[in-house]
Scaffold this active site. Sequence first.
Site, PDB file in Angstrom:
ATOM      1  CG  HIS A  87      81.456  -8.784  53.783  1.00 29.43           C
ATOM      2  ND1 HIS A  87      82.374  -7.603  53.550  1.00 29.43           N
ATOM      3  CD2 HIS A  87      80.626  -8.136  55.083  1.00 29.43           C
ATOM      4  CE1 HIS A  87      82.047  -6.794  54.227  1.00 29.43           C
ATOM      5  NE2 HIS A  87      80.943  -6.974  54.851  1.00 29.43           N
TER       6      HIS A  87
ATOM      7  CG  HIS B  38      78.067  -6.495  60.200  1.00 31.06           C
ATOM      8  ND1 HIS B  38      77.974  -5.365  59.181  1.00 31.06           N
ATOM      9  CD2 HIS B  38      76.848  -6.641  60.558  1.00 31.06           C
ATOM     10  CE1 HIS B  38      76.616  -5.026  59.260  1.00 31.06           C
ATOM     11  NE2 HIS B  38      75.831  -5.578  59.985  1.00 31.06           N
TER      12      HIS B  38
END
Length: 239
Positions: free
Chosen positions: A202, A153
């Site tokens: 993450h 992302h």
Amino acid sequence: MLLPSFLKGLVHRFSWGQFVTLAALSVCAGGLWAFAALVDETLEGETRAFDQAVLLALRHAGDPSEPLGPLWLKIMMRDFTSLGSYAVLLLIGLLALGYILMLRKWLSALLLVISFAGSMVLNNLLKQGFDRPRPELVSHLADVYTASFPSGHAMLSATCYLTLGTLLAGVTRYRRLKAYILGCAIAIVLVIGISRVYLGVHWPTDVLAGWALGAAWAMGCWLLLRAWLGYRALRQRRG
């Protein structure tokens, strides 16, 4: 009085285009250096304490399943993170490509394709190569299926929005608008990366690495386009 005179001399010596090129080169080189440094520190385990501290700081003490803030913030972060998903980026890329093709900006269209497609391929290869597990320290508030490093992302959104930002700023006459467009692109990239850490999918260093490499890739592709345009203009003048 010497410093202002020196700075004025630099302003007159370098054109706006040269300044932009120098800035892009700095971002490209700095991004590659930052990515290499993060890879080295991550592989040696030097970033573990930092990663864990940031993730836990965003969760309630004693309950890592609950992020800080009200429910609407969690919903907002999920909406923000979708701006960096493959589906949204592909849609934006195709719409932008169609617009550029209708303007018959063939080189800009080629830049867009190379930038987007190359970034996706590179990110997938890096994920498979590093194969870093997702954080297990906190619960995941979004679905994930791939490895963690570097953040897809963060990297793909940096490539997408910075590439579009530079292309759009390039056809804008006013410098304030150029700065506004690039500022908006950077803000979107930052929000997407922060949302990935907030949602617990993450490690912070995954996002930092994605930002660094995505920005370097976007600026590198743009510099190639600028170099080719300059070369073509030189050939036309000589011809």
